[in-house]
Design a protein around this motif. Structure first.
Motif, mmCIF file in Angstrom:
data_model
loop_
_atom_site.group_PDB
_atom_site.id
_atom_site.type_symbol
_atom_site.label_atom_id
_atom_site.label_comp_id
_atom_site.label_asym_id
_atom_site.label_seq_id
_atom_site.Cartn_x
_atom_site.Cartn_y
_atom_site.Cartn_z
ATOM 1 N N SER A 225 43.810 12.005 74.459
ATOM 2 C CA SER A 225 42.512 12.554 74.798
ATOM 3 C C SER A 225 41.558 11.699 74.169
ATOM 4 O O SER A 225 41.680 10.890 73.184
ATOM 5 C CB SER A 225 42.209 13.984 74.435
ATOM 6 O OG SER A 225 42.068 13.910 73.228
ATOM 7 N N ASP B 191 42.333 16.195 77.553
ATOM 8 C CA ASP B 191 42.661 15.343 78.343
ATOM 9 C C ASP B 191 41.651 15.169 79.364
ATOM 10 O O ASP B 191 41.839 14.315 80.277
ATOM 11 C CB ASP B 191 44.041 15.059 78.617
ATOM 12 C CG ASP B 191 44.687 16.399 78.922
ATOM 13 O OD1 ASP B 191 44.020 17.453 78.633
ATOM 14 O OD2 ASP B 191 45.735 16.394 79.469
ATOM 15 N N SER C 13 49.941 14.470 73.487
ATOM 16 C CA SER C 13 48.567 14.623 74.181
ATOM 17 C C SER C 13 47.584 13.443 73.912
ATOM 18 O O SER C 13 47.002 13.534 72.614
ATOM 19 C CB SER C 13 47.992 15.757 74.044
ATOM 20 O OG SER C 13 49.172 17.084 74.321
ATOM 21 N N PRO D 13 43.802 9.410 79.806
ATOM 22 C CA PRO D 13 44.300 10.593 78.899
ATOM 23 C C PRO D 13 45.315 11.429 79.749
ATOM 24 O O PRO D 13 45.346 11.215 80.950
ATOM 25 C CB PRO D 13 42.928 11.272 78.627
ATOM 26 C CG PRO D 13 42.206 10.815 79.902
ATOM 27 C CD PRO D 13 42.412 9.387 80.097
#
Lengths: 237, 442
Positions: free
Chosen positions: B246, A145, B244, B252
């Motif tokens: 991303s 991320d 999660s 994100p």
């Protein structure tokens, strides 16, 4: 694995181990072995310890681990060559790992790695002449991320660009104190290896609780209002 | 509809000094442990069974049932091993959890060890995350000083020792039996099963191996009760979990929600696919789960529904790729990863992933042929179900699923003499515009 296999290369020569260093390693190894019901479990941390003292896993370090754990040097070498964090040639003061697994690569990791090679004049798994930087392509480091990500001595440098990465290595080469974008003040490669051998460096309180991406879920939740853990009452908001 | 978020594991994220015992205790820390110690170990296992908690490391096996396999009263030492070797490409949930909230994991370790009657627990953290290792080590040391760990846990008579162990860089050690070999000081290569670790695990003794998030979910079940937990989620996938996001997404990050939320709902909270672009493909749970496309935006992200569309929930690592991404390049890189990380023990995985890489190189260099697609599928047939462990199966997932959804793009590489995509367009700094940011592209 494509390209030249590092496993095919022999362990680099090293300065002979002094008696004082040997004594220190033996004492620390005893501390490590005491953490496990069976002493062979101490091998991975002991190899981190050897790197902490000698900068890489030397032939003498392998022999010492074998002696203390009652293994053959072949058994220890087989373990050393299996794990990518164990180095058989000297590593620079700063190990710079650029994630080039798919997600980071697509998001810019390939561009960053290419730029750093050009800028430092070295390729994958090579060290600059001044001994400052060892550059390596690394696999996913669990920070997707924050892509693209690079690691300096296994501390996170999130959301990098080719420009920020070259600036970072320039500062490292100049001897500047650098702090992770999410984590602690960057220590030397050998200091981190001692930590990974299980010797607390007392720096857990450095750095933030979390980085901005980590927080996005809780931030969004606090805007929408959430009620949880109501059965025991105290936690509801 | 927007996702209903449910921060439990993530509730301390961003709180000042969230990693310390003092702050954790101010947020119901170690309340679950005290509750657990009022029960017998068998009762604790039953509570976790009743909650419906399933393993969060990818396989989704019921956690309480796994604990129940440990023989009770056999006189042998039992062990608990926490798999904190988070390395599956795209997966980034356990590392931030251990950085921000390590005591939730430590509390879960103590409760679990009590339930399975283990007096020694190990937390196997991948080595490449120095600060996370520090935080976990520090939390364990704090727990010792507070009497939560040690010879007499909170005066209960239960004795527990916890060892925090750093790995040394090997994806395969996330496979539970390879992890055991690694923890015993060997090369991390998987073991033949049976015997399963519950019978003969670490040092040949009964052993439970659980993922970080699974263990960290246990304290909340103890302090709130199994009904509270099972009220969240879907019929067979209970509770909250960390998703999660991303890649090519506006915001994100880590989004904790009840199981069964959809990608469309999560993307709404996360600001959607990056501006001016559209979703091309995504992974539901890391690179080892077959890729999905925009047609799957409304699939509930739980174990059953993702399985029903031919993929797996995996680690809930939602890697989002927009139309600027070349799927052949993406899968080629994953194949290089599997080839690099194959432990070499079994032939299908070791040789199959090697040939994947050779064929993808040809395709990317414009030297491939349409026969190469059949060759990739044939190789996949020979790896899937024939490899010694799940790494081999996982390696086939991106290959077969990408050919299934994007055969034309593979063909375009053959007919067009290489990759038709500009890799610069997919980078995060492509939009920033400055050409000095683009750097050297291959």
């Amino acid at each position: 694995m494509s390209g030249t296999s590092r496993d095919a290369q022999p362990t680099a020569p090293a300065e002979p181990m002094s008696a004082a260093l040997r004594d220190k390693l033996v004492a620390d190894a005893a501390t490590i072995m005491a953490r496990y019901p069976r002493k062979r479990s101490a091998l991975l941390p002991m190899l981190h310890l050897v790197q902490a003292e000698q900068g890489f896993v030397t032939a003498e370090g392998i022999a010492l681990c074998a002696e203390l754990l009652e293994l053959s040097t072949a058994e220890v070498s087989a373990v050393v060559t299996f794990y990518t964090m164990y180095k058989r040639r000297p590593v620079g003061r700063y190990h710079v790992g650029v994630c080039t697994n798919t997600l980071c690569a697509v998001m810019g990791g390939d561009a960053i790695f290419g730029r750093l090679c050009e800028h430092l004049g070295i390729g994958n798994d090579e060290t600059t002449d001044d001994g400052a930087i060892t550059l390596e392509r690394v696999e996913c480091n669990a920070a997707c991320d924050y892509a693209p990500v690079l690691m300096v001595n296994w501390e996170f440098f999130d959301n990098q660009t080719p420009a920020s990465a070259t600036d970072l290595v320039d500062r490292l080469r100049a001897g500047a104190q650098v702090t992770a974008t999410r984590g602690a003040r960057v220590a030397s490669f050998t200091e981190i290896e001692r930590l990974l051998a299980g010797f607390d460096d007392g720096r857990a309180d450095e750095g933030p609780s979390a980085g901005p991406a980590t927080l996005r879920g809780v931030e969004a939740a606090s805007k929408t209002g959430w009620r949880l853990e109501t059965s025991s009452g105290e936690e509801s908001r | 509809m927007t996702a209903q978020l449910s921060p439990v594991l993530t509730r301390l994220y961003g709180v000042d000094r969230s990693w310390t015992r003092e702050v954790y205790e101010a947020h119901q820390g170690y309340v679950g442990l005290r509750a657990a110690l009022r029960h017998t170990p068998e009762e604790v296992i039953q509570l976790v069974k009743d909650s419906g908690l399933r393993g969060r490391g990818g396989a989704g096996f019921p956690t309480g049932m796994k604990w129940g396999f440990i023989p009770q009263g056999d006189g042998a030492p039992h062990y608990l091993v926490v798999n904190a070797d988070e390395s599956e490409p795209g997966t980034c949930k356990d590392i931030p959890l251990m950085m921000a909230n390590p005591h939730e994991l430590v509390e879960g370790v103590i409760i679990t060890a009590y339930a399975i009657r283990a007096n020694h627990a190990f937390i196997y953290v991948r080595g490449e995350v120095a600060h996370v290792y520090r935080r976990v080590l520090s939390a364990v040391n704090e727990a010792y000083r507070a009497g939560y760990v040690g010879p007499d846990v909170l005066g209960s008579g239960f004795e527990l020792q916890i060892t925090v162990h750093a790995g040394a860089g090997a994806y395969i050690c996330g496979e539970e039996t390879a992890l055991l070999d690694s923890l015993e000081g060997r090369r991390g290569q998987p073991r033949l099963r049976p015997p399963f670790p519950a019978v003969a695990g670490l040092y040949g003794s009964p052993t439970v191996i659980n993922n970080v998030e699974s263990i960290a979910s246990v304290p909340s079940i103890m302090r709130n009760g199994p009904a509270w937990f099972s009220a969240m989620g879907t019929e067979k996938s209970k509770g909250m979990t960390i998703y999660s996001l991303s890649g090519h997404v506006t915001r994100p990050g880590q989004y904790e929600a009840p199981l069964g939320v959809t990608l469309r709902e999560l993307l709404e909270v996360a600001g959607g696919v990056r501006e001016g672009h559209e979703l091309k493909f995504w992974t539901p749970g890391g690179s080892s789960t077959p890729i999905l496309t925009a047609e799957h935006l409304d699939v509930p992200l739980d174990y059953e529904a993702v399985g029903a569309v031919g993929s797996m929930l995996g680690t809930k690592a939602l890697q989002i790729f927009d139309e600027t991404t070349c799927v052949v390049r993406a899968v080629a890189r994953w194949s290089e990863f599997y080839a690099h990380e194959s432990c070499g023990k079994c032939t299908p995985c070791r040789e199959g992933t090697y040939w994947y890489v050779q064929i993808f190189e040809r395709l990317e260099n414009g030297e491939g042929s349409e026969d190469d697609l059949d060759k990739l599928l044939d190789l996949s047939d020979n790896i899937f179900g024939r490899a010694f462990c799940a790494l081999g199966d996982g390696a086939t997932s991106p290959v077969t699923s990408s050919i299934h959804y994007f055969r034309d793009e593979f063909i375009a590489h053959v007919r067009g003499g290489g990759c038709p995509f500009d890799p610069a367009a997919s980078t995060v700094f492509a939009m920033a515009g400055s050409s000095s940011e683009l750097g050297a592209n291959p």
